[in-house]
Write a protein that holds these residues in place. Structure first.
Motif, PDB file in Angstrom:
ATOM      1  N   MET A   1      60.057  24.997 -30.340  1.00 22.88           N
ATOM      2  CA  MET A   1      61.348  24.425 -30.236  1.00 22.88           C
ATOM      3  C   MET A   1      61.565  23.310 -31.158  1.00 22.88           C
ATOM      4  N   THR A   2      62.586  23.085 -31.853  1.00 27.60           N
ATOM      5  CA  THR A   2      62.996  22.241 -32.862  1.00 27.60           C
ATOM      6  C   THR A   2      63.274  20.803 -32.353  1.00 27.60           C
ATOM      7  N   VAL A   3      63.685  19.900 -33.297  1.00 23.40           N
ATOM      8  CA  VAL A   3      64.236  18.545 -32.680  1.00 23.40           C
ATOM      9  C   VAL A   3      65.621  19.134 -32.067  1.00 23.40           C
ATOM     10  N   SER A   4      66.325  19.797 -33.089  1.00 26.56           N
ATOM     11  CA  SER A   4      67.734  20.107 -32.810  1.00 26.56           C
ATOM     12  C   SER A   4      67.770  20.693 -31.418  1.00 26.56           C
ATOM     13  N   SER A   5      66.941  21.624 -31.115  1.00 20.89           N
ATOM     14  CA  SER A   5      66.866  22.200 -29.757  1.00 20.89           C
ATOM     15  C   SER A   5      66.545  21.315 -28.590  1.00 20.89           C
ATOM     16  N   LEU A   6      65.708  20.108 -29.035  1.00 18.29           N
ATOM     17  CA  LEU A   6      65.372  19.435 -27.953  1.00 18.29           C
ATOM     18  C   LEU A   6      66.516  18.232 -27.776  1.00 18.29           C
ATOM     19  N   ARG A   7      67.185  18.125 -28.981  1.00 21.16           N
ATOM     20  CA  ARG A   7      68.457  17.057 -28.734  1.00 21.16           C
ATOM     21  C   ARG A   7      69.292  18.004 -28.204  1.00 21.16           C
ATOM     22  N   SER A   8      69.538  19.428 -28.494  1.00 20.43           N
ATOM     23  CA  SER A   8      70.477  20.277 -27.589  1.00 20.43           C
ATOM     24  C   SER A   8      70.296  20.253 -26.179  1.00 20.43           C
ATOM     25  N   ALA A   9      69.039  20.259 -26.073  1.00 19.78           N
ATOM     26  CA  ALA A   9      68.635  20.535 -24.405  1.00 19.78           C
ATOM     27  C   ALA A   9      68.829  18.965 -23.702  1.00 19.78           C
ATOM     28  N   LEU A  10      68.510  18.042 -24.468  1.00 24.87           N
ATOM     29  CA  LEU A  10      68.751  16.806 -23.945  1.00 24.87           C
ATOM     30  C   LEU A  10      70.250  16.553 -23.748  1.00 24.87           C
ATOM     31  N   ARG A  11      71.056  16.856 -24.666  1.00 29.33           N
ATOM     32  CA  ARG A  11      72.668  16.672 -24.665  1.00 29.33           C
ATOM     33  C   ARG A  11      73.321  17.494 -23.503  1.00 29.33           C
ATOM     34  N   ASP A  12      72.831  18.925 -23.320  1.00 33.99           N
ATOM     35  CA  ASP A  12      73.364  19.925 -22.593  1.00 33.99           C
ATOM     36  C   ASP A  12      72.680  19.595 -21.232  1.00 33.99           C
ATOM     37  N   GLY A  13      71.592  19.279 -21.120  1.00 41.15           N
ATOM     38  CA  GLY A  13      70.890  18.867 -19.721  1.00 41.15           C
ATOM     39  C   GLY A  13      71.466  17.511 -19.068  1.00 41.15           C
ATOM     40  N   THR A  14      71.987  16.837 -19.722  1.00 46.11           N
ATOM     41  CA  THR A  14      72.593  15.495 -19.175  1.00 46.11           C
ATOM     42  C   THR A  14      73.997  15.293 -19.372  1.00 46.11           C
ATOM     43  N   SER A  15      74.679  16.330 -19.950  1.00 50.59           N
ATOM     44  CA  SER A  15      76.080  16.016 -20.008  1.00 50.59           C
ATOM     45  C   SER A  15      76.788  15.658 -19.131  1.00 50.59           C
ATOM     46  N   ALA A  16      76.801  16.293 -17.736  1.00 54.70           N
ATOM     47  CA  ALA A  16      77.318  16.183 -16.498  1.00 54.70           C
ATOM     48  C   ALA A  16      77.146  14.670 -16.223  1.00 54.70           C
ATOM     49  N   LEU A  17      75.930  14.261 -16.201  1.00 57.35           N
ATOM     50  CA  LEU A  17      75.529  12.956 -15.647  1.00 57.35           C
ATOM     51  C   LEU A  17      76.221  12.099 -16.857  1.00 57.35           C
ATOM     52  N   HIS A  18      76.252  12.119 -18.077  1.00 54.58           N
ATOM     53  CA  HIS A  18      76.640  11.404 -19.298  1.00 54.58           C
ATOM     54  C   HIS A  18      78.216  11.169 -18.634  1.00 54.58           C
ATOM     55  N   LEU A  19      78.901  12.262 -18.380  1.00 42.57           N
ATOM     56  CA  LEU A  19      80.376  12.344 -18.261  1.00 42.57           C
ATOM     57  C   LEU A  19      80.582  11.480 -16.876  1.00 42.57           C
ATOM     58  N   GLU A  20      79.762  11.589 -15.909  1.00 42.56           N
ATOM     59  CA  GLU A  20      79.736  10.754 -14.539  1.00 42.56           C
ATOM     60  C   GLU A  20      79.662   9.340 -14.759  1.00 42.56           C
ATOM     61  N   LEU A  21      78.849   8.987 -15.706  1.00 42.94           N
ATOM     62  CA  LEU A  21      78.456   7.648 -16.209  1.00 42.94           C
ATOM     63  C   LEU A  21      79.585   6.958 -17.032  1.00 42.94           C
ATOM     64  N   ASP A  22      80.114   7.684 -18.060  1.00 39.57           N
ATOM     65  CA  ASP A  22      81.176   7.142 -18.774  1.00 39.57           C
ATOM     66  C   ASP A  22      82.424   7.105 -17.769  1.00 39.57           C
ATOM     67  N   ASN A  23      82.664   7.949 -16.815  1.00 39.95           N
ATOM     68  CA  ASN A  23      83.788   7.583 -15.737  1.00 39.95           C
ATOM     69  C   ASN A  23      83.281   6.452 -15.056  1.00 39.95           C
ATOM     70  N   ALA A  24      82.186   6.162 -14.715  1.00 40.07           N
ATOM     71  CA  ALA A  24      81.914   4.839 -13.732  1.00 40.07           C
ATOM     72  C   ALA A  24      81.932   3.679 -14.505  1.00 40.07           C
ATOM     73  N   VAL A  25      81.564   3.660 -15.797  1.00 37.88           N
ATOM     74  CA  VAL A  25      81.704   2.641 -16.713  1.00 37.88           C
ATOM     75  C   VAL A  25      83.219   2.197 -16.821  1.00 37.88           C
ATOM     76  N   GLY A  26      84.094   3.156 -17.110  1.00 39.55           N
ATOM     77  CA  GLY A  26      85.514   3.047 -17.194  1.00 39.55           C
ATOM     78  C   GLY A  26      86.005   2.470 -18.467  1.00 39.55           C
ATOM     79  N   GLU A  27      87.299   1.919 -18.279  1.00 39.97           N
ATOM     80  CA  GLU A  27      87.801   1.302 -19.739  1.00 39.97           C
ATOM     81  C   GLU A  27      87.803  -0.004 -19.871  1.00 39.97           C
ATOM     82  N   PHE A  28      87.496  -0.871 -18.632  1.00 41.05           N
ATOM     83  CA  PHE A  28      87.587  -2.351 -18.679  1.00 41.05           C
ATOM     84  C   PHE A  28      88.644  -2.925 -19.443  1.00 41.05           C
ATOM     85  N   GLY A  29      90.060  -2.622 -18.982  1.00 41.99           N
ATOM     86  CA  GLY A  29      90.992  -3.111 -19.610  1.00 41.99           C
ATOM     87  C   GLY A  29      91.410  -4.514 -19.525  1.00 41.99           C
ATOM     88  N   ASP A  30      90.525  -5.218 -19.079  1.00 43.60           N
ATOM     89  CA  ASP A  30      90.872  -6.609 -19.013  1.00 43.60           C
ATOM     90  C   ASP A  30      89.507  -7.540 -18.538  1.00 43.60           C
TER      91      ASP A  30
END
Length: 182
Positions: A1-30
């Motif tokens: 496995m190359t770094v790109s595949s490890l990086r891809s595995a990390l990105r793909d394997g955490t994408s749902a959690l990452h999206l949830e976290l982005d939504n939890a952080v939110g926009e902080f408009g004020d």
């Protein structure tokens, strides 16, 4: 496995959690929303930085920002939240890299968050020190990817598991309401 595949595995394997976290952080408009974000950032980073302290010589080290976030909280006139804990784990070099994947990736997002903070009148010397620090080193991510390149393929699952766990810790903290943090 190359770094790109490890990086891809990390990105793909955490994408749902990452999206949830982005939504939890939110926009902080004020400033109130931003203060909530900084409180949770401080709580998360303090716990993680303590858990990952004492890196073995020659390994990738955490770039600490908890103290800078504490200064930002003082600027904003809001208190620190009670300390959080990172679940116990044997921090092998590979599991550390998984946790660091989350921390180093957050520096990429800090550039966008810094622009949002600046729109609220905050900057590197007042209220947004931690974001300015994270956003200041554009080469750090590339250096970290170079470290990932050296991870043997039989260790990739450990890196991915630790990254998922660290996203889970972050998500738990950023999803808390004020009364849950107290």
């Amino acid at each position: 496995m190359t770094v790109s595949s490890l990086r891809s595995a990390l990105r793909d394997g955490t994408s749902a959690l990452h999206l949830e976290l982005d939504n939890a952080v939110g926009e902080f408009g004020d400033r109130l929303g931003y203060a909530d974000f900084v409180q949770k950032t401080h709580r998360f980073r303090l716990a993680v930085e303590q858990a990952l302290a004492g890196a073995p010589e020659g390994s990738w080290a955490v770039e600490p920002i908890a103290d800078l976030a504490a200064h930002d909280l003082a600027d904003l006139g809001v208190p620190k939240l009670p300390e959080a804990e990172v679940p116990s784990r044997d921090w092998t070099p590979e599991s550390r890299l998984g946790a660091l994947y989350v921390l180093e990736g957050s520096a990429l997002g800090a550039r966008l968050l810094m622009r949002r903070a600046q729109a609220l009148g905050l900057h590197a010397d007042f209220g947004a020190r931690h974001l300015a620090h994270q956003a200041s080193d554009s080469q750090r991510w590339r250096g970290f990817l170079g470290v990932l390149e050296s991870v043997p393929s039989d260790m990739h699952a450990t890196v991915l598991s630790a990254a998922r766990d660290m996203f889970g810790v972050a998500l738990a903290i950023y999803s808390e309401t004020a009364h849950e943090c107290a």
